[in-house]
Design a protein around this motif. Structure first.
Motif, PDB file in Angstrom:
ATOM      1  N   SER B  64     -66.215  -8.136 -26.530  1.00  0.00           N
ATOM      2  CA  SER B  64     -65.860  -6.820 -27.059  1.00  0.00           C
ATOM      3  C   SER B  64     -64.599  -6.932 -27.918  1.00  0.00           C
ATOM      4  CB  SER B  64     -65.612  -5.849 -25.910  1.00  0.00           C
ATOM      5  OG  SER B  64     -65.045  -4.668 -26.421  1.00  0.00           O
ATOM      6  N   VAL B  65     -64.550  -6.166 -28.989  1.00  0.00           N
ATOM      7  CA  VAL B  65     -63.362  -6.227 -29.857  1.00  0.00           C
ATOM      8  C   VAL B  65     -62.349  -5.152 -29.481  1.00  0.00           C
ATOM      9  CG1 VAL B  65     -64.684  -7.167 -31.768  1.00  0.00           C
ATOM     10  CG2 VAL B  65     -64.257  -4.712 -31.680  1.00  0.00           C
ATOM     11  N   LEU B  66     -62.554  -4.524 -28.327  1.00  0.00           N
ATOM     12  CA  LEU B  66     -61.647  -3.444 -27.915  1.00  0.00           C
ATOM     13  C   LEU B  66     -60.200  -3.914 -27.885  1.00  0.00           C
ATOM     14  CD1 LEU B  66     -63.340  -1.262 -25.179  1.00  0.00           C
ATOM     15  CD2 LEU B  66     -62.567  -0.597 -27.449  1.00  0.00           C
ATOM     16  N   ASP B  67     -59.972  -5.125 -27.364  1.00  0.00           N
ATOM     17  CA  ASP B  67     -58.618  -5.670 -27.349  1.00  0.00           C
ATOM     18  C   ASP B  67     -58.152  -5.915 -28.787  1.00  0.00           C
ATOM     19  OD1 ASP B  67     -56.256  -7.141 -26.904  1.00  0.00           O
ATOM     20  OD2 ASP B  67     -57.414  -8.988 -27.034  1.00  0.00           O
ATOM     21  N   GLY B  68     -59.053  -6.412 -29.592  1.00  0.00           N
ATOM     22  CA  GLY B  68     -58.790  -6.487 -31.020  1.00  0.00           C
ATOM     23  C   GLY B  68     -58.168  -7.769 -31.518  1.00  0.00           C
ATOM     24  N   ARG B  69     -57.259  -8.354 -30.758  1.00  0.00           N
ATOM     25  CA  ARG B  69     -56.466  -9.449 -31.316  1.00  0.00           C
ATOM     26  C   ARG B  69     -57.325 -10.669 -31.678  1.00  0.00           C
ATOM     27  NH1 ARG B  69     -51.309 -12.410 -29.309  1.00  0.00           N
ATOM     28  NH2 ARG B  69     -50.436 -12.976 -31.318  1.00  0.00           N
ATOM     29  N   ALA B  70     -58.318 -10.957 -30.809  1.00  0.00           N
ATOM     30  CA  ALA B  70     -59.166 -12.118 -31.064  1.00  0.00           C
ATOM     31  C   ALA B  70     -59.916 -11.941 -32.383  1.00  0.00           C
ATOM     32  CB  ALA B  70     -60.136 -12.308 -29.909  1.00  0.00           C
ATOM     33  N   LEU B  71     -60.404 -10.743 -32.611  1.00  0.00           N
ATOM     34  CA  LEU B  71     -61.127 -10.494 -33.861  1.00  0.00           C
ATOM     35  C   LEU B  71     -60.165 -10.507 -35.046  1.00  0.00           C
ATOM     36  CD1 LEU B  71     -63.663  -9.737 -35.451  1.00  0.00           C
ATOM     37  CD2 LEU B  71     -63.144  -7.353 -35.001  1.00  0.00           C
ATOM     38  N   ARG B  72     -58.985  -9.914 -34.866  1.00  0.00           N
ATOM     39  CA  ARG B  72     -58.044  -9.827 -35.991  1.00  0.00           C
ATOM     40  C   ARG B  72     -57.631 -11.206 -36.501  1.00  0.00           C
ATOM     41  NH1 ARG B  72     -54.964  -6.129 -32.598  1.00  0.00           N
ATOM     42  NH2 ARG B  72     -56.059  -4.156 -32.710  1.00  0.00           N
ATOM     43  N   ARG B  73     -57.671 -12.186 -35.603  1.00  0.00           N
ATOM     44  CA  ARG B  73     -57.308 -13.549 -36.035  1.00  0.00           C
ATOM     45  C   ARG B  73     -58.278 -14.087 -37.078  1.00  0.00           C
ATOM     46  NH1 ARG B  73     -53.330 -15.834 -33.666  1.00  0.00           N
ATOM     47  NH2 ARG B  73     -52.617 -15.220 -31.604  1.00  0.00           N
ATOM     48  N   VAL B  74     -59.520 -13.613 -37.024  1.00  0.00           N
ATOM     49  CA  VAL B  74     -60.533 -14.160 -37.940  1.00  0.00           C
ATOM     50  C   VAL B  74     -61.000 -13.088 -38.924  1.00  0.00           C
ATOM     51  CG1 VAL B  74     -61.330 -15.908 -36.312  1.00  0.00           C
ATOM     52  CG2 VAL B  74     -62.385 -13.642 -36.282  1.00  0.00           C
ATOM     53  N   LEU B  75     -60.236 -12.015 -39.012  1.00  0.00           N
ATOM     54  CA  LEU B  75     -60.646 -10.879 -39.834  1.00  0.00           C
ATOM     55  C   LEU B  75     -59.900 -10.850 -41.170  1.00  0.00           C
ATOM     56  CD1 LEU B  75     -62.011  -7.978 -40.083  1.00  0.00           C
ATOM     57  CD2 LEU B  75     -59.936  -7.099 -39.008  1.00  0.00           C
ATOM     58  N   GLY B  76     -60.642 -10.571 -42.209  1.00  0.00           N
ATOM     59  CA  GLY B  76     -60.024 -10.257 -43.497  1.00  0.00           C
ATOM     60  C   GLY B  76     -60.445  -8.844 -43.833  1.00  0.00           C
ATOM     61  N   TYR B  77     -59.498  -7.986 -44.147  1.00  0.00           N
ATOM     62  CA  TYR B  77     -59.845  -6.582 -44.348  1.00  0.00           C
ATOM     63  C   TYR B  77     -59.169  -6.032 -45.595  1.00  0.00           C
ATOM     64  CZ  TYR B  77     -60.176  -1.555 -43.397  1.00  0.00           C
ATOM     65  OH  TYR B  77     -60.421  -0.206 -43.484  1.00  0.00           O
ATOM     66  N   LEU B  78     -59.971  -5.449 -46.430  1.00  0.00           N
ATOM     67  CA  LEU B  78     -59.435  -4.758 -47.606  1.00  0.00           C
ATOM     68  C   LEU B  78     -59.804  -3.287 -47.483  1.00  0.00           C
ATOM     69  CD1 LEU B  78     -58.173  -4.652 -50.446  1.00  0.00           C
ATOM     70  CD2 LEU B  78     -60.437  -5.098 -51.360  1.00  0.00           C
ATOM     71  N   PRO B  79     -58.832  -2.435 -47.170  1.00  0.00           N
ATOM     72  CA  PRO B  79     -59.158  -1.008 -47.042  1.00  0.00           C
ATOM     73  C   PRO B  79     -59.443  -0.367 -48.396  1.00  0.00           C
ATOM     74  CG  PRO B  79     -56.863  -1.451 -46.425  1.00  0.00           C
ATOM     75  CD  PRO B  79     -57.423  -2.719 -46.946  1.00  0.00           C
ATOM     76  N   GLN B  80     -60.050   0.792 -48.303  1.00  0.00           N
ATOM     77  CA  GLN B  80     -60.389   1.521 -49.526  1.00  0.00           C
ATOM     78  C   GLN B  80     -59.124   1.897 -50.291  1.00  0.00           C
ATOM     79  OE1 GLN B  80     -62.889   4.842 -48.661  1.00  0.00           O
ATOM     80  NE2 GLN B  80     -62.751   5.689 -50.697  1.00  0.00           N
ATOM     81  N   GLU B  81     -58.119   2.356 -49.541  1.00  0.00           N
ATOM     82  CA  GLU B  81     -56.848   2.712 -50.162  1.00  0.00           C
ATOM     83  C   GLU B  81     -55.752   1.926 -49.465  1.00  0.00           C
ATOM     84  OE1 GLU B  81     -55.938   6.888 -50.285  1.00  0.00           O
ATOM     85  OE2 GLU B  81     -58.058   7.382 -50.516  1.00  0.00           O
ATOM     86  N   PHE B  82     -54.879   1.338 -50.213  1.00  0.00           N
ATOM     87  CA  PHE B  82     -53.755   0.634 -49.596  1.00  0.00           C
ATOM     88  C   PHE B  82     -52.570   0.628 -50.547  1.00  0.00           C
ATOM     89  CE2 PHE B  82     -53.666  -3.319 -51.999  1.00  0.00           C
ATOM     90  CZ  PHE B  82     -54.912  -3.317 -52.594  1.00  0.00           C
TER      91      PHE B  82
END
Lengths: 297, 299
Positions: B64-82
């Protein structure tokens, strides 16, 4: 700890590149220097002594230094602290960087504490400008106007007992408010400023005699008042033995050079610092990476 | 790695921005399209651990990605607005985000230069971000998403603000990145997904209308795309009665591209459908057309 160091150091780098910091630091220094140079003597009424008599409090004496540094300079310089600290986390939200940062692996605690430490360090740097300005002005007053040399030890003691706690409390409260209500950051800065002024100027209404508030007031106004009251009391007694009015000024000056004790404020102010840090620790635990930002398309 | 989304829903007040969204994907590029308010950004933000779901779950590699940190390590994210820090240079900004992504210093220095080159910003590396154009800023956003060589790359409207040449460059770059990762691309620009996506999800009103390949979706539009050149009076009539997806004015009339289940005009001839035609038909933009995923049998 590497994460914490990264957040703090990058926030300081960001601040270093921000022109406003380089305007603020010299502005605080010049302001404090000018204030000390132009306003370093206060006429204090001797209420229960001879009617209409006043004694001059000199800003470079033992009693006058807390008056100068706390009541005059800290009161005004502290107004800048909320403007630095409220944006510690709120800036990312307002500049729409929140999502970029929160999608990284940085732990929440490191993000919150790192930004807090950076805000605190910047505010402490402002207080160092205050100290430097007072030292320089004290030296100038000594050299050009023959004023007593101010005590560096006392100045550092005031920094430790009054200024650092004030900076920590105001930074913590402003930072925490900005973290939880980033949209209201500008209003919160003003609220911090007004809150501080209320503590400073309304203190006389709340704090008569020596109460718990005398020691727990983060503005440290109590240090000034207790020592001035003590000076006036001593003067009123001593002046009875000096019938020649021309010697009263010398007597007042002699009495103001008696050592000032800051000891009663150490423990309460240390507790205020600890409470402030606890508030930040609670924020690090409660801070949510989730924010309802941008359009929900 | 595998991304598995199970019955994901998100409610804002009384409005369901996303409803029972399920998806399972492995390596490749997944296009997420839909009109404004379809739930694309909400879905992407939940996957990116930036928004908690009301119900449902997201699993990354079975966890589960609820904790988030494990996924964030391998995540690249470009938001719509930044936004950016305007006083940072491009290189400083990327180095800052590399530090936030906890990339080791030596590797970070190398990756910063690599991604700057990848998005053609190496010459602007020492330029302050405050002086960047919208397109350059978008490219710096793309660059930061790639810093940690992510296994899951989520890009929300990445080509907004890019000129046509930059768009094509970005599309090609994105296609080249799909080798060892999952790329989720959300966009309004159908041409972008048509060019690079192997799989297409169409959302509307928070619900999935279609989960298909671009080719299969185009196939559903066969026989429903028409072209006709006609006079001004007929043009006005056709515009009133049908969905006209293109109109080129001609002396005395116009050439029209029409989406219709039936022949809209005696002189109309069928044309080869594009993905955009299929998308518009799927959304029910055309009166009398199959307007839902159920009727098109895709979802």
């Amino acid at each position: 700890m590497k994460s914490l160091f990264n957040v703090t150091s990058w926030e300081l780098k960001r601040a270093r590149l921000d022109r406003s910091l380089w305007m603020m630091l010299p502005a605080v220094f010049v302001f404090c220097l000018a204030m000390t140079w132009f306003k370093h003597v206060w006429a204090r009424p001797v209420v229960d002594g001879r009617v209409g008599e006043t004694i001059n409090i000199l800003g470079t004496t033992q009693i006058g230094l807390p008056y100068l540094v706390i009541e005059l300079l800290l009161t005004l310089v502290a107004l800048v602290f909320p403007f630095v600290a409220t944006d510690g986390l709120a800036r990312d939200y307002r500049q729409r960087l929140h999502e970029l940062t929160m999608a990284t692996a940085i732990p929440t605690w490191a993000y919150v504490w790192g930004r807090y430490l950076a805000s605190l360090l910047i505010n402490l740097l402002l207080t160092v400008c205050l100290l430097a300005a007072v030292l320089l002005a004290g030296g100038l007053l000594r050299s050009f106007a023959g004023y007593p040399m101010l005590s560096t030890v006392l100045l550092l003691a005031i920094w430790g007992v009054a200024i650092i706690p004030a900076a920590t409390v105001l930074t913590s409260v402003s930072f925490v408010l900005g973290a939880f209500w980033p949209r209201l950051a500008n209003g919160l800065k003003l609220a911090g400023l007004v809150g501080w002024l209320v503590l400073v100027f309304m203190v006389d209404a709340w704090d008569r005699g020596t109460t718990w508030f005398t020691y727990w007031n983060p503005t440290s106004y109590g240090i000034v008042r207790v020592n001035l009251d003590s000076l006036v009391a001593q003067y009123q007694t001593a002046v009875l033995g000096v019938p020649d009015p021309s010697q009263h000024a010398a007597l007042a000056l002699k009495l103001q050079q008696a050592p000032v004790s800051l000891t009663p404020w150490i423990a309460p102010h240390a507790v205020l610092v600890l409470l402030s840090l606890t508030l930040v620790a609670a924020t690090a635990l409660l801070f949510s990476r989730f924010r309802p930002v941008v359009a929900q398309s | 790695m595998k991304l598995a989304i199970d019955r994901l829903s998100k409610r804002f007040g009384t409005h369901w921005a996303l409803k029972d969204f399920s998806l399972s994907c492995e390596m490749g590029l997944l296009g997420l399209v839909g009109p404004n308010g379809a739930g694309k950004t909400t879905a992407m933000r939940i996957i990116a651990t930036l928004l908690p779901p009301t119900t449902g779950s997201v699993l990354w590699g079975g966890q589960s990605v609820l904790d988030g940190r494990a996924l964030r390590r391998v995540l690249g994210y470009l938001p719509q607005e930044f936004g950016v820090y305007p006083d940072f240079t491009a290189r400083q900004f990327l180095a800052y985000l590399a530090a936030m992504k906890e990339i080791p210093d030596k590797l970070a220095r190398r990756r910063v230069e690599e991604v700057l080159e990848l998005v053609n910003l190496e010459r602007a590396a020492t330029q302050r971000l405050g002086t960047f154009s919208g397109g350059m800023k978008q490219r710096i956003g793309i660059a930061q998403a790639l810093l940690n060589d992510p296994e899951l790359l989520i890009v929300d409207e990445p080509t907004a603000g890019l000129d046509p040449a930059e768009r094509v460059h970005f599309r090609t770059m994105l296609a080249g990145l799909t080798m060892n990762r999952i790329v989720i691309l959300s966009t309004h620009i159908i041409g972008d997904v048509e060019a690079v996506a192997g799989r297409l999800i169409v959302l509307r009103d928070g619900q999935m209308l279609a989960d298909s390949t671009p080719e299969a979706l185009i196939e559903t539009a066969a026989g429903q795309v028409w072209t006709v050149t006609t006079d001004a009076a007929s043009t006005a009539e056709l515009q009133r009665r049908c969905t006209v997806s293109a109109l080129v004015a001609r002396p005395g009339g116009a050439s029209l591209r029409i989406l219709s289940a039936n022949r809209p005009h005696p002189n109309a001839t069928t044309d080869t459908p594009t993905l955009e035609d299929a998308y518009l038909l799927l959304l029910g933009a055309m009166p009398g057309a199959a307007g839902s995923g159920e009727s098109s049998g895709l979802a």
